[in-house]
Design an enzyme around this catalytic site. Sequence first.
Site, PDB file in Angstrom:
ATOM      1  N   LYS A 192       0.863  -1.190   0.000  1.00 18.28           N
ATOM      2  CA  LYS A 192       0.000   0.000   0.000  1.00 18.28           C
ATOM      3  C   LYS A 192       0.896   1.235   0.000  1.00 18.28           C
ATOM      4  O   LYS A 192       1.338   1.687   1.056  1.00 18.28           O
ATOM      5  CB  LYS A 192      -0.920  -0.017   1.230  1.00 18.28           C
ATOM      6  CG  LYS A 192      -1.910  -1.200   1.212  1.00 18.28           C
ATOM      7  CD  LYS A 192      -2.773  -1.284   2.461  1.00 18.28           C
ATOM      8  CE  LYS A 192      -3.784  -2.426   2.362  1.00 18.28           C
ATOM      9  NZ  LYS A 192      -4.565  -2.636   3.583  1.00 18.28           N
ATOM     10  N   SER A 249      -2.590  -7.261  10.019  1.00 10.26           N
ATOM     11  CA  SER A 249      -1.959  -8.592   9.964  1.00 10.26           C
ATOM     12  C   SER A 249      -1.980  -9.309  11.314  1.00 10.26           C
ATOM     13  O   SER A 249      -2.137 -10.532  11.361  1.00 10.26           O
ATOM     14  CB  SER A 249      -0.528  -8.478   9.446  1.00 10.26           C
ATOM     15  OG  SER A 249       0.216  -7.629  10.279  1.00 10.26           O
ATOM     16  N   LYS A 258      -5.769   5.719   2.442  1.00 15.12           N
ATOM     17  CA  LYS A 258      -6.315   5.722   3.818  1.00 15.12           C
ATOM     18  C   LYS A 258      -5.216   5.802   4.864  1.00 15.12           C
ATOM     19  O   LYS A 258      -5.464   6.192   6.006  1.00 15.12           O
ATOM     20  CB  LYS A 258      -7.255   4.536   4.068  1.00 15.12           C
ATOM     21  CG  LYS A 258      -6.641   3.154   3.917  1.00 15.12           C
ATOM     22  CD  LYS A 258      -5.876   2.659   5.127  1.00 15.12           C
ATOM     23  CE  LYS A 258      -5.072   1.427   4.795  1.00 15.12           C
ATOM     24  NZ  LYS A 258      -4.124   0.986   5.787  1.00 15.12           N
ATOM     25  N   ASP A 316     -11.297  -0.463   4.805  1.00 15.07           N
ATOM     26  CA  ASP A 316      -9.919  -0.348   5.294  1.00 15.07           C
ATOM     27  C   ASP A 316      -9.715   0.959   6.066  1.00 15.07           C
ATOM     28  O   ASP A 316      -8.954   1.031   7.036  1.00 15.07           O
ATOM     29  CB  ASP A 316      -8.955  -0.437   4.098  1.00 15.07           C
ATOM     30  CG  ASP A 316      -7.565  -0.875   4.518  1.00 15.07           C
ATOM     31  OD1 ASP A 316      -7.352  -1.148   5.707  1.00 15.07           O
ATOM     32  OD2 ASP A 316      -6.679  -0.932   3.646  1.00 15.07           O
ATOM     33  N   ARG A 342       0.093   0.897  12.246  1.00 19.29           N
ATOM     34  CA  ARG A 342       1.312   1.682  12.454  1.00 19.29           C
ATOM     35  C   ARG A 342       1.068   3.141  12.100  1.00 19.29           C
ATOM     36  O   ARG A 342       1.603   4.039  12.734  1.00 19.29           O
ATOM     37  CB  ARG A 342       2.478   1.125  11.612  1.00 19.29           C
ATOM     38  CG  ARG A 342       3.127  -0.139  12.149  1.00 19.29           C
ATOM     39  CD  ARG A 342       2.401  -1.392  11.808  1.00 19.29           C
ATOM     40  NE  ARG A 342       1.994  -1.541  10.443  1.00 19.29           N
ATOM     41  CZ  ARG A 342       2.672  -2.231   9.515  1.00 19.29           C
ATOM     42  NH1 ARG A 342       3.771  -2.844   9.835  1.00 19.29           N
ATOM     43  NH2 ARG A 342       2.207  -2.355   8.285  1.00 19.29           N
ATOM     44  N   ASN A 343       0.248   3.377  11.060  1.00 21.04           N
ATOM     45  CA  ASN A 343      -0.028   4.761  10.654  1.00 21.04           C
ATOM     46  C   ASN A 343      -0.810   5.499  11.739  1.00 21.04           C
ATOM     47  O   ASN A 343      -0.522   6.645  12.073  1.00 21.04           O
ATOM     48  CB  ASN A 343      -0.766   4.767   9.317  1.00 21.04           C
ATOM     49  CG  ASN A 343       0.146   4.339   8.189  1.00 21.04           C
ATOM     50  OD1 ASN A 343       1.033   5.085   7.795  1.00 21.04           O
ATOM     51  ND2 ASN A 343      -0.030   3.119   7.706  1.00 21.04           N
ATOM     52  N   GLU A 349       3.534   3.332   5.802  1.00 19.41           N
ATOM     53  CA  GLU A 349       3.611   3.825   4.415  1.00 19.41           C
ATOM     54  C   GLU A 349       3.021   5.227   4.260  1.00 19.41           C
ATOM     55  O   GLU A 349       3.328   5.939   3.304  1.00 19.41           O
ATOM     56  CB  GLU A 349       2.864   2.872   3.467  1.00 19.41           C
ATOM     57  CG  GLU A 349       3.439   1.484   3.364  1.00 19.41           C
ATOM     58  CD  GLU A 349       4.627   1.381   2.405  1.00 19.41           C
ATOM     59  OE1 GLU A 349       5.237   2.423   2.089  1.00 19.41           O
ATOM     60  OE2 GLU A 349       4.934   0.243   2.001  1.00 19.41           O
TER      61      GLU A 349
HETATM   62  N1  LIG Z   1       1.009  -5.275   8.243  1.00 23.31           N
HETATM   63  C1  LIG Z   1      -0.224  -5.128   7.824  1.00 23.31           C
HETATM   64  O1  LIG Z   1      -1.171  -5.254   8.588  1.00 23.31           O
HETATM   65  C2  LIG Z   1      -0.480  -4.832   6.384  1.00 23.31           C
HETATM   66  C3  LIG Z   1       0.485  -4.279   5.554  1.00 23.31           C
HETATM   67  N2  LIG Z   1       0.184  -3.978   4.266  1.00 23.31           N
HETATM   68  C4  LIG Z   1       1.184  -3.393   3.367  1.00 23.31           C
HETATM   69  O2  LIG Z   1       2.145  -4.395   3.052  1.00 23.31           O
HETATM   70  C5  LIG Z   1       3.442  -3.795   2.863  1.00 23.31           C
HETATM   71  C6  LIG Z   1       4.425  -4.473   3.804  1.00 23.31           C
HETATM   72  O3  LIG Z   1       3.963  -4.242   5.111  1.00 23.31           O
HETATM   73  P1  LIG Z   1       4.516  -5.055   6.370  1.00 23.31           P
HETATM   74  O4  LIG Z   1       4.763  -6.475   6.029  1.00 23.31           O
HETATM   75  O5  LIG Z   1       3.635  -4.753   7.487  1.00 23.31           O
HETATM   76  O6  LIG Z   1       5.905  -4.308   6.569  1.00 23.31           O
HETATM   77  P2  LIG Z   1       7.212  -4.841   7.266  1.00 23.31           P
HETATM   78  O7  LIG Z   1       8.001  -3.621   7.549  1.00 23.31           O
HETATM   79  O8  LIG Z   1       6.868  -5.774   8.356  1.00 23.31           O
HETATM   80  O9  LIG Z   1       7.915  -5.695   6.097  1.00 23.31           O
HETATM   81  C7  LIG Z   1       8.365  -5.098   4.918  1.00 23.31           C
HETATM   82  C8  LIG Z   1       8.988  -6.153   4.051  1.00 23.31           C
HETATM   83  O10 LIG Z   1       9.507  -5.552   2.870  1.00 23.31           O
HETATM   84  C9  LIG Z   1      10.854  -5.980   2.694  1.00 23.31           C
HETATM   85  N3  LIG Z   1      11.643  -4.983   1.976  1.00 23.31           N
HETATM   86  C10 LIG Z   1      11.650  -3.649   2.143  1.00 23.31           C
HETATM   87  N4  LIG Z   1      12.505  -3.087   1.280  1.00 23.31           N
HETATM   88  C11 LIG Z   1      13.049  -4.094   0.556  1.00 23.31           C
HETATM   89  C12 LIG Z   1      14.007  -4.174  -0.490  1.00 23.31           C
HETATM   90  N5  LIG Z   1      14.591  -3.066  -0.979  1.00 23.31           N
HETATM   91  N6  LIG Z   1      14.305  -5.381  -0.988  1.00 23.31           N
HETATM   92  C13 LIG Z   1      13.733  -6.493  -0.500  1.00 23.31           C
HETATM   93  N7  LIG Z   1      12.835  -6.501   0.493  1.00 23.31           N
HETATM   94  C14 LIG Z   1      12.502  -5.315   1.008  1.00 23.31           C
HETATM   95  C15 LIG Z   1      11.361  -6.155   4.108  1.00 23.31           C
HETATM   96  O11 LIG Z   1      12.521  -6.942   4.106  1.00 23.31           O
HETATM   97  P3  LIG Z   1      13.543  -6.874   5.347  1.00 23.31           P
HETATM   98  O12 LIG Z   1      12.831  -7.534   6.480  1.00 23.31           O
HETATM   99  O13 LIG Z   1      14.711  -7.618   4.838  1.00 23.31           O
HETATM  100  O14 LIG Z   1      13.818  -5.406   5.615  1.00 23.31           O
HETATM  101  C16 LIG Z   1      10.157  -6.878   4.743  1.00 23.31           C
HETATM  102  O15 LIG Z   1      10.114  -8.233   4.380  1.00 23.31           O
HETATM  103  C17 LIG Z   1       3.257  -2.297   3.156  1.00 23.31           C
HETATM  104  O16 LIG Z   1       3.090  -1.635   1.932  1.00 23.31           O
HETATM  105  C18 LIG Z   1       1.976  -2.244   3.973  1.00 23.31           C
HETATM  106  O17 LIG Z   1       1.279  -1.026   3.807  1.00 23.31           O
HETATM  107  C19 LIG Z   1      -1.034  -4.225   3.741  1.00 23.31           C
HETATM  108  C20 LIG Z   1      -2.024  -4.790   4.516  1.00 23.31           C
HETATM  109  C21 LIG Z   1      -1.819  -5.136   5.888  1.00 23.31           C
HETATM  110  O1  LIG Z   2      -3.202  -1.629   5.874  1.00 20.37           O
HETATM  111  C1  LIG Z   2      -3.367  -2.058   6.994  1.00 20.37           C
HETATM  112  C2  LIG Z   2      -4.632  -2.670   7.427  1.00 20.37           C
HETATM  113  O2  LIG Z   2      -5.483  -2.906   6.365  1.00 20.37           O
HETATM  114  C3  LIG Z   2      -2.260  -1.978   7.979  1.00 20.37           C
HETATM  115  O3  LIG Z   2      -2.184  -0.678   8.429  1.00 20.37           O
HETATM  116  P1  LIG Z   2      -0.795  -0.093   8.961  1.00 20.37           P
HETATM  117  O4  LIG Z   2       0.178  -0.202   7.815  1.00 20.37           O
HETATM  118  O5  LIG Z   2      -1.117   1.307   9.355  1.00 20.37           O
HETATM  119  O6  LIG Z   2      -0.380  -0.943  10.115  1.00 20.37           O
END
Ligand SMILES: NC(=O)C1=CN([C@@H]2O[C@H](COP(=O)(O)OP(=O)(O)OC[C@H]3O[C@@H](n4cnc5c(N)ncnc54)[C@H](OP(=O)(O)O)[C@@H]3O)[C@@H](O)[C@H]2O)C=CC1
Ligand SMILES: O=C(CO)COP(=O)(O)O
Length: 317
Positions: free
Chosen positions: A84, A116, A167, A220, A231-232, A257
Amino acid sequence: MSQSVKSVVILGAGAWGTALAKLAAINGNQVHLWSRQGSQSLVSVLENAHIVLSAISMQGVRDVASVVQSSPVSPETIFVTATKGLEPKTTYTPSQIWQEIFPNHPVVVLSGPNLSQEIVRELPAATVVASKNINAAQSVQLVFSSSRFRVYTNPDPVGVELGGTLKNVIAIAAGVCDGLNLGTNAKAALVTRGLTEIVRIGKNLGAKTETFYGLSGLGDLLATCNSPLSRNYQLGYQLAHGKTLKEILASLPGTAEGVNTCRVLMEIAQQRSIAIPISEQVYQLLEGEVTPQQALDQLMLRDIKPEFDDFPKEQMW
Ligand SMILES: NC(=O)C1=CN([C@@H]2O[C@H](COP(=O)(O)OP(=O)(O)OC[C@H]3O[C@@H](n4cnc5c(N)ncnc54)[C@H](OP(=O)(O)O)[C@@H]3O)[C@@H](O)[C@H]2O)C=CC1
Ligand SMILES: O=C(CO)COP(=O)(O)O
């Protein structure tokens, strides 16, 4: 829900990638969770992948997609993006990056009210998979659907992706609102007017308005603006308690993000002359140009105006 076992590669072993890997595995799929820190090479996991899902945070999407491009992938592979965010240099959404790099592959957006930590606890949730390619969206729907995770298809990937992305900026504002103890009325006004801003931008970028009233938009927005798990939201809440952005980011678990999205959003809004006053105040707050209280005052003291932009005059009274 029966289907053949699929080989699913999840790129990014962060909070969301790990939760999605668990969901795909529950249905008996063969799942490979790849991280740049792990021992498996990308080339080895991509071999024979039916579905490649990216849960990489925005800053890494193009780099990872470029590495995938230089690896052999089947012409049938479906790319799914769950990121996102918006790319600063191009203002692209993640799916636009994947589609640019893989013009001949279907690209599907997966987005919805999906904190998550709740999903890992197997609490019930719903999401949306959106694509111009309905067959690809349905394949992804089958991979992730379960008794705990209800997956809907949608033909408007841009709308679904922008709902989930924009959002995050409003969730920062919601955290500020709660951090300042402004009350339930203020929060309802903020979230509703925030949705108006999301719809304005989304329509201008080619999304369908009704998408923003579905799970990936309003759904969402509600989840993220009301949960300390976001986190946001947390970031906004802590700003309201006087912490600096630098201090907050140093201790925040994972990626917020909304910070980068807000910067790119301001650029889009300025280029296209779209009014997004709440997002603008979030931007100024993140840049340290206003305090939370000043941001609130600026919003409350704006010129008074009709509620809707495009009501024909004769229908107004
Ligand atoms: N957490 C949630 O509830 C939700 C998150 N999202 C979206 O999903 C995305 C990820 O979120 P989330 O998992 O929570 O974030 P995290 O910070 O937990 O994880 C981010 C991931 O991206 C990887 N990454 C970042 N930069 C690079 C790079 N240059 N090369 C390779 N890998 C990279 C990180 O690897 P490393 O660990 O090695 O740094 C890690 O695996 C975001 O855009 C978020 O908005 C969407 C819905 C729900
Ligand atoms: O996108 C999300 C829930 O749908 C997760 O939100 P945050 O990245 O703000 O934790």
